[in-house]
Structure formats: C-alpha cells, structure tokens
Scaffold this active site. Structure first.
Site, PDB file in Angstrom:
ATOM      1  N   ILE A  18     -14.063   1.235 -27.935  1.00  0.00           N
ATOM      2  CA  ILE A  18     -14.751   2.502 -28.247  1.00  0.00           C
ATOM      3  C   ILE A  18     -13.901   3.324 -29.204  1.00  0.00           C
ATOM      4  O   ILE A  18     -14.398   4.007 -30.078  1.00  0.00           O
ATOM      5  CB  ILE A  18     -14.985   3.394 -27.001  1.00  0.00           C
ATOM      6  CG1 ILE A  18     -15.470   2.613 -25.802  1.00  0.00           C
ATOM      7  CG2 ILE A  18     -15.904   4.543 -27.333  1.00  0.00           C
ATOM      8  CD1 ILE A  18     -15.535   3.456 -24.524  1.00  0.00           C
ATOM      9  N   LYS A  20      -9.486   4.626 -30.312  1.00  0.00           N
ATOM     10  CA  LYS A  20      -8.042   4.564 -30.103  1.00  0.00           C
ATOM     11  C   LYS A  20      -7.564   5.980 -29.842  1.00  0.00           C
ATOM     12  O   LYS A  20      -7.968   6.901 -30.550  1.00  0.00           O
ATOM     13  CB  LYS A  20      -7.347   4.036 -31.355  1.00  0.00           C
ATOM     14  CG  LYS A  20      -7.598   2.566 -31.615  1.00  0.00           C
ATOM     15  CD  LYS A  20      -6.974   2.175 -32.952  1.00  0.00           C
ATOM     16  CE  LYS A  20      -7.591   0.919 -33.501  1.00  0.00           C
ATOM     17  NZ  LYS A  20      -7.104  -0.326 -33.027  1.00  0.00           N
ATOM     18  N   GLY A  21      -6.726   6.133 -28.834  1.00  0.00           N
ATOM     19  CA  GLY A  21      -6.212   7.464 -28.528  1.00  0.00           C
ATOM     20  C   GLY A  21      -4.702   7.425 -28.392  1.00  0.00           C
ATOM     21  O   GLY A  21      -4.075   6.401 -28.661  1.00  0.00           O
ATOM     22  N   GLY A  22      -4.154   8.575 -27.973  1.00  0.00           N
ATOM     23  CA  GLY A  22      -2.714   8.697 -27.816  1.00  0.00           C
ATOM     24  C   GLY A  22      -2.154   7.692 -26.812  1.00  0.00           C
ATOM     25  O   GLY A  22      -1.034   7.203 -26.946  1.00  0.00           O
ATOM     26  N   PHE A  23      -2.910   7.371 -25.790  1.00  0.00           N
ATOM     27  CA  PHE A  23      -2.457   6.491 -24.714  1.00  0.00           C
ATOM     28  C   PHE A  23      -2.546   5.026 -25.116  1.00  0.00           C
ATOM     29  O   PHE A  23      -1.725   4.208 -24.719  1.00  0.00           O
ATOM     30  CB  PHE A  23      -3.332   6.763 -23.472  1.00  0.00           C
ATOM     31  CG  PHE A  23      -3.002   5.953 -22.257  1.00  0.00           C
ATOM     32  CD1 PHE A  23      -2.010   6.373 -21.371  1.00  0.00           C
ATOM     33  CD2 PHE A  23      -3.691   4.773 -21.968  1.00  0.00           C
ATOM     34  CE1 PHE A  23      -1.715   5.626 -20.235  1.00  0.00           C
ATOM     35  CE2 PHE A  23      -3.394   4.024 -20.835  1.00  0.00           C
ATOM     36  CZ  PHE A  23      -2.403   4.459 -19.972  1.00  0.00           C
ATOM     37  N   GLY A  24      -3.548   4.697 -25.913  1.00  0.00           N
ATOM     38  CA  GLY A  24      -3.771   3.303 -26.321  1.00  0.00           C
ATOM     39  C   GLY A  24      -5.237   3.117 -26.664  1.00  0.00           C
ATOM     40  O   GLY A  24      -5.947   4.087 -26.923  1.00  0.00           O
ATOM     41  N   VAL A  26      -9.241   2.302 -26.092  1.00  0.00           N
ATOM     42  CA  VAL A  26     -10.231   2.591 -25.049  1.00  0.00           C
ATOM     43  C   VAL A  26     -11.394   1.606 -25.207  1.00  0.00           C
ATOM     44  O   VAL A  26     -11.941   1.460 -26.305  1.00  0.00           O
ATOM     45  CB  VAL A  26     -10.758   4.044 -25.151  1.00  0.00           C
ATOM     46  CG1 VAL A  26     -11.696   4.361 -23.995  1.00  0.00           C
ATOM     47  CG2 VAL A  26      -9.601   5.046 -25.180  1.00  0.00           C
ATOM     48  N   LYS A  40      -8.898   2.520 -20.394  1.00  0.00           N
ATOM     49  CA  LYS A  40      -7.827   2.869 -21.334  1.00  0.00           C
ATOM     50  C   LYS A  40      -6.666   1.937 -21.094  1.00  0.00           C
ATOM     51  O   LYS A  40      -6.174   1.824 -19.960  1.00  0.00           O
ATOM     52  CB  LYS A  40      -7.348   4.303 -21.091  1.00  0.00           C
ATOM     53  CG  LYS A  40      -8.280   5.349 -21.621  1.00  0.00           C
ATOM     54  CD  LYS A  40      -7.560   6.687 -21.651  1.00  0.00           C
ATOM     55  CE  LYS A  40      -8.479   7.768 -22.157  1.00  0.00           C
ATOM     56  NZ  LYS A  40      -7.760   9.025 -22.366  1.00  0.00           N
ATOM     57  N   ASP A 136      -3.791  19.813 -23.636  1.00  0.00           N
ATOM     58  CA  ASP A 136      -4.310  19.234 -24.879  1.00  0.00           C
ATOM     59  C   ASP A 136      -5.825  19.435 -24.991  1.00  0.00           C
ATOM     60  O   ASP A 136      -6.568  18.491 -25.237  1.00  0.00           O
ATOM     61  CB  ASP A 136      -3.939  17.747 -24.959  1.00  0.00           C
ATOM     62  CG  ASP A 136      -3.988  17.215 -26.388  1.00  0.00           C
ATOM     63  OD1 ASP A 136      -4.094  18.028 -27.330  1.00  0.00           O
ATOM     64  OD2 ASP A 136      -3.936  15.985 -26.560  1.00  0.00           O
TER      65      ASP A 136
END
Ligand code: ADP
Length: 291
Positions: A18, A20-24, A26, A40, A136
C-alpha cells in the site's frame, strides 16, 4: 492478550504493497477469519530492544477507541518486526486533499473528519493509558475507514525507546514532521500534548485550503502554511486561503468559527493553545453553524 501472528515473512507480495512509511513497508493482508488488515513490516529488527518493544505494544494494544486505528497483532523477532493494524479502506486524509484520484470531500464531511480525529486525539491525551502524546499529527496519519470515519494512526510507538506512561512530555526521539512541528520545540526540545494541538492546527489549515504544510514552490511568506494561514486569519482575510472549490459551500459563520479554532491551535506559546477537548467543542460548534 495481544495475539502474536505468524507470517511467512520472506513472502510478501509486492502487489499488496500500500505504501512506504517511516517504520517500513505497509501491505494489505487478510487474517484467517477474513478480517482485512494493514501489515507494517520493518526489516530493521529489534536487537536489544526486544523486551521494551513487547511492553510497549502490550500497552498500545489495550488502547481501543472508535477514532484510533487499532493494533490487532504483532510478530517480532531479532531481525524483523511486523505490526498488524485494522485496515482503513479509504486511505488517508492527505490522499483525499491532494490526490485527484480520490473523491472530493465536501465541507461538512471535512468537518466531521476533523471532529473524529480530534476525538481520537483527545482520548489519547486524557485516556485510560495515562496520557499519550502522539508526536506526529499530520494529514497522512489521519486514516479513513469504509464509511469515511476518521481514525488517528501511528500513535504511541516512540522511535527511540519505550513509551513511558508516567511521562507527560517526551524529551527524546523527536518524531514530528517539518511544517507541523511545534515552534516551542526549538526552544525547549520537548514535545507536549500542546505540540499535538499545534500540529492539529496545521491539519485544520490543510483541510481548508487543500495545500501541503510546506510548499517550497511558493513565495517565502506563503511557503509555510502555518505562518501564512495565521497571517490571513489575523488580517481577517481567511476567505483568501479557502480552496476555491470549497468556497462556494462554506457558510461564513462556520468558516469564522473554524478559523478561530485553527488560530488558537497555532499560537506560538503552548500555554495559549487550547486542550484537544476545547478544540473538539469548537469544531462541533462550527459544524452546527454549517447545518
Ligand atoms: P508514515 O510513517 O509516513 O506515517 P505509514 O507507515 O503510517 O506512514 O503508512 C504508509 C502508507 O500506508 C500510507 O500511505 C497510509 O495511507 C497506508 N496505511 C498505513 N496504515 C494503514 C492502515 N491501517 N490501513 C490502510 N492503509 C494504511
């Protein structure tokens, strides 16, 4: 207890990605009982922080509210970390504001989304968990379910170290995003609940004028949405910043009230900003004025 969910972790289908975020990354996923989930996945792993991580997610899994995205499971190993969340069918508020592939949101619905997000954030600040600072808040972290009910995502998981329930402010590991970050942070190096209120004020402006918190292509005085928005509100020219498509449907009294709320949230000094509970009341009033 929070279920530990087992995945064939080397086997994520790129078609299900879906975002890409700060954590990795998704991914979209489905549990065995058919429940749709967002998965995630971070390949960074936990190393020494394994126990702290487990404590932290146990706390987070207990936080349930209709305006917060629920954590429903996890899988953690030394080299890999997976968090499983309820799936938010309609994507993020940000998608709906800036991406023309997503449907246009009318003003009343935008107000309802802001009210829902404010309820979620108010619960986090006051909730049974002892008061959690999100750190955030931005339009990317306000997600929409299949009925366009807003839910706040990405709370609680501090980027550097465990969540400490006794803390009323966080001194380490800033998570905030440029353009949304409380100006007081640069003086005190601390984020407080009032920092979330500031960031929420920036989101209120984004919702009104459908432009991002920072837009370097604009002249300097307009590039930072918070500064530009507050200047227009104080000069009494809030109409100038309203998205032209929205302008036709907003009731003038509702707009004035909404502008007042955004202005209060964006005060330089954090003591002058309202609590999320107060923001919620004012937004509900702005909705009444629209009806
Ligand atoms: P960030 O770290 O930038 O906040 P995230 O890792 O939270 O980003 O999310 C990355 C992308 O995945 C976003 O575009 C978001 O819309 C999508 N996403 C995140 N969580 C969910 C969810 N629970 N349901 C559906 N989509 C999600």
């Amino acid at each position: 207890p929070l279920p530990e969910i087992h995945f064939a972790t080397n086997n994520f289908d790129p078609k299900l990605l879906i975002g890409k975020g700060g954590f990795g990354n998704v991914y979209r996923g489905t549990l065995r009982d058919g429940t749709k989930v967002a998965v995630k996945r971070s390949e960074l792993g936990l190393g020494q922080g394994f126990l702290e991580f487990q404590t932290e997610i146990t706390i987070l899994s207990k936080i349930r509210h209709c305006h917060l995205v629920s954590l429903i499971g996890y899988c953690a190993e030394q080299s890999e970390m997976i968090l499983v969340f309820e799936f938010m069918e309609k994507g993020s508020l940000r998608d709906h504001l800036y991406n023309s592939d997503f449907p246009y949101l009318p003003w009343k619905q935008r107000l309802e989304i802001c009210i829902g997000a404010a309820q979620g954030l108010d619960y986090l600040h006051r909730g049974a968990a002892g008061g959690i600072i999100h750190r955030d808040i931005k339009s990317t972290n306000i997600l929409l379910d299949e009925n366009y009910v807003a839910k706040v995502a990405d709370f609680g998981l501090s980027k550097s170290g465990p969540l400490d329930q006794s803390q009323t402010h966080v001194t380490t590991g800033v998570k905030g995003t440029f353009g949304y970050l409380d100006p007081e942070y640069f003086k005190t190096l601390q984020l407080t609940k009032k920092s979330d209120v500031y960031s929420f004020g920036v989101v209120l402006l984004e919702v009104l004028c459908a432009r991002p918190a920072i837009d370097p292509s604009l002249p300097r005085e307009e590039a930072n949405l918070a500064d530009w928005g507050i200047m227009c509100i104080q000069k009494g020219t809030i109409e100038q910043i309203v998205d032209p498509v929205l302008a036709g449907e907003i009731n003038a009294n509702s707009l004035r009230k909404y502008g007042e709320v955004a202005e209060k949230c964006l005060q330089e000094e954090d003591e002058e900003r309202p609590s999320m509970g107060d923001v919620l009341w004012d937004l509900e009033y702005a909705l009444q004025l629209q009806q």
